[in-house]
Write an enzyme that holds these catalytic residues in place. Structure first.
Site, mmCIF file in Angstrom:
data_model
loop_
_atom_site.group_PDB
_atom_site.id
_atom_site.type_symbol
_atom_site.label_atom_id
_atom_site.label_comp_id
_atom_site.label_asym_id
_atom_site.label_seq_id
_atom_site.Cartn_x
_atom_site.Cartn_y
_atom_site.Cartn_z
ATOM 1 N N CYS A 82 -19.690 2.594 -2.197
ATOM 2 C CA CYS A 82 -19.918 2.079 -3.561
ATOM 3 C C CYS A 82 -21.148 2.650 -4.258
ATOM 4 O O CYS A 82 -21.014 3.328 -5.268
ATOM 5 C CB CYS A 82 -19.987 0.559 -3.538
ATOM 6 S SG CYS A 82 -18.391 -0.180 -3.167
ATOM 7 N N ASP A 91 0.865 -1.189 0.000
ATOM 8 C CA ASP A 91 0.000 0.000 0.000
ATOM 9 C C ASP A 91 0.891 1.225 0.000
ATOM 10 O O ASP A 91 2.013 1.189 0.527
ATOM 11 C CB ASP A 91 -0.897 -0.006 1.252
ATOM 12 C CG ASP A 91 -2.121 0.885 1.092
ATOM 13 O OD1 ASP A 91 -3.237 0.360 0.998
ATOM 14 O OD2 ASP A 91 -1.949 2.133 1.063
HETATM 15 P P1 NAD Z 1 -10.176 1.924 0.340
HETATM 16 O O1 NAD Z 1 -10.204 3.390 0.257
HETATM 17 O O2 NAD Z 1 -10.641 1.240 1.581
HETATM 18 O O3 NAD Z 1 -8.701 1.392 0.044
HETATM 19 C C1 NAD Z 1 -7.915 1.808 -1.011
HETATM 20 C C2 NAD Z 1 -6.449 1.590 -0.609
HETATM 21 O O4 NAD Z 1 -5.628 1.861 -1.747
HETATM 22 C C3 NAD Z 1 -5.981 2.509 0.504
HETATM 23 O O5 NAD Z 1 -5.398 1.745 1.534
HETATM 24 C C4 NAD Z 1 -4.952 3.407 -0.185
HETATM 25 O O6 NAD Z 1 -3.911 3.822 0.673
HETATM 26 C C5 NAD Z 1 -4.437 2.484 -1.280
HETATM 27 N N1 NAD Z 1 -3.777 3.182 -2.387
HETATM 28 C C6 NAD Z 1 -4.143 4.324 -3.028
HETATM 29 N N2 NAD Z 1 -3.255 4.631 -3.983
HETATM 30 C C7 NAD Z 1 -2.301 3.661 -3.963
HETATM 31 C C8 NAD Z 1 -1.120 3.420 -4.733
HETATM 32 N N3 NAD Z 1 -0.762 4.230 -5.715
HETATM 33 N N4 NAD Z 1 -0.396 2.335 -4.425
HETATM 34 C C9 NAD Z 1 -0.759 1.500 -3.441
HETATM 35 N N5 NAD Z 1 -1.864 1.668 -2.690
HETATM 36 C C10 NAD Z 1 -2.637 2.739 -2.954
HETATM 37 O O7 NAD Z 1 -11.023 1.419 -0.919
HETATM 38 P P2 NAD Z 1 -11.923 0.110 -1.012
HETATM 39 O O8 NAD Z 1 -13.208 0.342 -0.320
HETATM 40 O O9 NAD Z 1 -11.099 -1.077 -0.675
HETATM 41 O O10 NAD Z 1 -12.236 0.111 -2.583
HETATM 42 C C11 NAD Z 1 -11.268 -0.219 -3.549
HETATM 43 C C12 NAD Z 1 -11.968 -0.435 -4.880
HETATM 44 O O11 NAD Z 1 -12.852 -1.550 -4.807
HETATM 45 C C13 NAD Z 1 -12.824 0.745 -5.331
HETATM 46 O O12 NAD Z 1 -12.758 0.862 -6.721
HETATM 47 C C14 NAD Z 1 -14.220 0.333 -4.907
HETATM 48 O O13 NAD Z 1 -15.214 0.939 -5.693
HETATM 49 C C15 NAD Z 1 -14.179 -1.153 -5.147
HETATM 50 N N6 NAD Z 1 -15.106 -1.932 -4.327
HETATM 51 C C16 NAD Z 1 -15.291 -1.608 -3.015
HETATM 52 C C17 NAD Z 1 -16.147 -2.387 -2.236
HETATM 53 C C18 NAD Z 1 -16.391 -2.053 -0.783
HETATM 54 O O14 NAD Z 1 -17.340 -2.583 -0.220
HETATM 55 N N7 NAD Z 1 -15.593 -1.213 -0.163
HETATM 56 C C19 NAD Z 1 -16.795 -3.497 -2.801
HETATM 57 C C20 NAD Z 1 -16.549 -3.811 -4.144
HETATM 58 C C21 NAD Z 1 -15.699 -3.019 -4.893
#
Ligand code: NAD
Length: 442
Positions: free
Chosen positions: A264, A31
């Site tokens: 989402c 991350d």
């Molecule tokens: P989140 O914000 O909880 O986590 C994203 C992570 O990515 C963070 O820890 C951030 O520090 C890291 N990050 C950002 N830029 C980075 C980089 N350049 N290199 C490495 N790490 C980096 O997001 P999330 O809720 O896990 O969602 C992620 C994706 O999955 C989104 O597109 C979301 O729409 C999708 N999604 C989310 C859910 C949900 O329930 N949260 C369900 C299905 C799909």
């Protein structure tokens, strides 16, 4: 056994990484947030998700899961690289792809030999093509890769069960070699005959948005029906049951209330709307779902005003809010109805104290001057009214006599219909919920 690099350790990345390790793969998680990696390396989980701490520990102990700050080494040692970073909303409603593209650039620079790049973040149709272009542009000679679109459908609060026992897995790919590797990654799911849908990349990207928008539309539909139920004297709970028993409709996502929130549905519906505009395809239903949803927090506040005898009565009122997360069993407050209701109440001059079993800290980050109570009944002390926003189980078993004893004006708005008007009347509480207790009489 496949060596996997998971980029992004948020709700999706960490759960997917731990579950893929549980499938028998070797997973290294990276991350950009070093503090998050430190927390994880100490064996702590940076957010609340039932069962995740145990799953991470078990796989770390087995040597299948670890965390790293060394991207170079991680790219070098893994065959499959999964992108699971955020795709939040831009001010114009489109998806912000800057995190995804920045990951693509850094993978490209480090690529050597053959890799499968799996895109798990929710991204608009065509994004994987742009990721492919960026990686190819940054990659040194001799590097080779295939793209896979593998959207994620897990739900916060039940994320592990959803990942380990999904309704389906969608794999969008245009290379047999990549598909073979994906079969290895998800091998236990193939063995237990989970439906795995192999599609082209664009359809995989679209499936995620279409599925989320459909679910959001179901919620908005029942919320509009609830509003009409109130006018005509019908009970939306009964109506939803009558609809949901029809297998073509199904009972899920037919719960009237303060509307959908979370990380989402709000952003994904807006991104789909934007995609429609960009391509000249009307997304009228999606637009209507968003609009109906935006009314719901205002409706909750209007219900409290009506119970109190007028909007002006909200000024100076002390309101207890139970539940801050956008749904139970998570500490995620992104786009949570509670935060919107609190802002609306404060704008009308009400004072608010809130309690949530796990989301208090996150809510305080969003609203630094929010007063938090130490527990459910402490939250109610000296309050005039109660608004239940998130249906945590512990709120479902509230001692209503105790609630009535604590509330000065004995007013309750139940944004998730977890109580019945009869029970509330018995306890001497004035009660409003969504789609029940209509004006038209029996
Ligand atoms: P989140 O914000 O909880 O986590 C994203 C992570 O990515 C963070 O820890 C951030 O520090 C890291 N990050 C950002 N830029 C980075 C980089 N350049 N290199 C490495 N790490 C980096 O997001 P999330 O809720 O896990 O969602 C992620 C994706 O999955 C989104 O597109 C979301 O729409 C999708 N999604 C989310 C859910 C949900 O329930 N949260 C369900 C299905 C799909």
């Amino acid at each position: 056994m496949t060596h996997i690099l998971m980029i992004g350790t948020g709700y999706v990345g960490l759960v997917s990484g731990a579950c893929m390790a549980d499938f028998g793969n070797t997973v290294v998680c990276y991350d950009i947030d070093k503090a998050k990696l430190d927390t994880l390396s100490r064996g702590e989980i940076p957010f609340y998700e039932p069962g995740l701490a145990e799953l991470v520990q078990r796989n770390r102990d087995a040597g299948r899961l670890r965390f790293t700050t060394e991207l170079d080494a991680a790219v070098a040692e893994c065959q499959v690289i999964v992108i699971a970073v955020g795709t939040p909303e831009n001010p114009d409603g489109s998806a912000d792809l800057s995190f995804v593209f920045s990951v693509a650039d850094s993978i490209g620079q480090r690529l050597d030999g053959y890799r499968v790049i799996v895109q798990k973040s929710t991204v608009p149709v065509g994004t994987n093509r742009e990721i492919r272009r960026r990686i190819a542009a940054a990659a040194p000679p001799g590097a080779d890769f295939d793209m896979v679109a593998n959207p994620e459908f897990l739900r916060e609060g039940s994320a592990i069960g959803d990942f380990l026992r999904p309704n389906r897995v969608v794999i969008g790919a245009d290379s047999e070699r990549a598909l073979r590797l994906m079969r290895e990654v998800y091998r236990p799911l193939y063995l237990n005959e989970t439906p795995v849908l192999s599609t082209d990349i664009r359809s995989a990207e679209m499936i995620k948005y279409a599925a989320n928008a459909f679910l959001a539309a179901k919620i908005s539909f029942i919320n509009e029906v609830a509003e009409l139920c109130e006018e005509v004297g019908a009970d939306v709970q009964v109506v939803a049951r009558g609809m949901g028993l029809d297998q073509r409709i199904g009972a899920k996502f037919l719960h009237a209330g303060a509307g959908f929130g979370g990380s989402c549905f709000p952003k994904d519906t807006k991104a789909l709307l934007t995609m429609g505009k960009q391509h000249g395809a009307p997304m009228g239903l999606v637009a209507a779902s968003i609009e109906a949803n935006e009314r719901q927090p205002r409706r909750a506040v209007a219900k409290l005003a009506a119970l109190a005898g007028g909007e002006d009565k909200l000024a100076g009122m002390q309101v207890a809010i139970l539940g801050l997360s956008f749904k139970p069993n998570t500490d995620d407050v992104r786009e949570a109805a509670a935060l919107k209701i609190i802002a609306l109440l404060r704008a009308k001059g009400a004072r608010v104290r809130a309690f949530d079993p796990v989301a208090g800290e996150n809510a305080k980050r969003a609203l630094p001057d929010l007063e938090l109570a130490a527990g459910t009944y402490e939250c109610l002390e000296g309050a005039d009214a109660l608004v239940i926003v998130t249906e945590w189980n512990e709120f479902r078993v509230l001692d209503l006599d105790r609630v009535a004893g604590l509330l000065t004006q004995k007013l309750v708005v139940d944004c998730r219909n977890i109580f019945t008007p009869a029970l509330m009347a018995e306890a001497g509480l004035a009660y409003a919920s969504f789609g029940r207790g209509g004006k038209a009489g029996a």
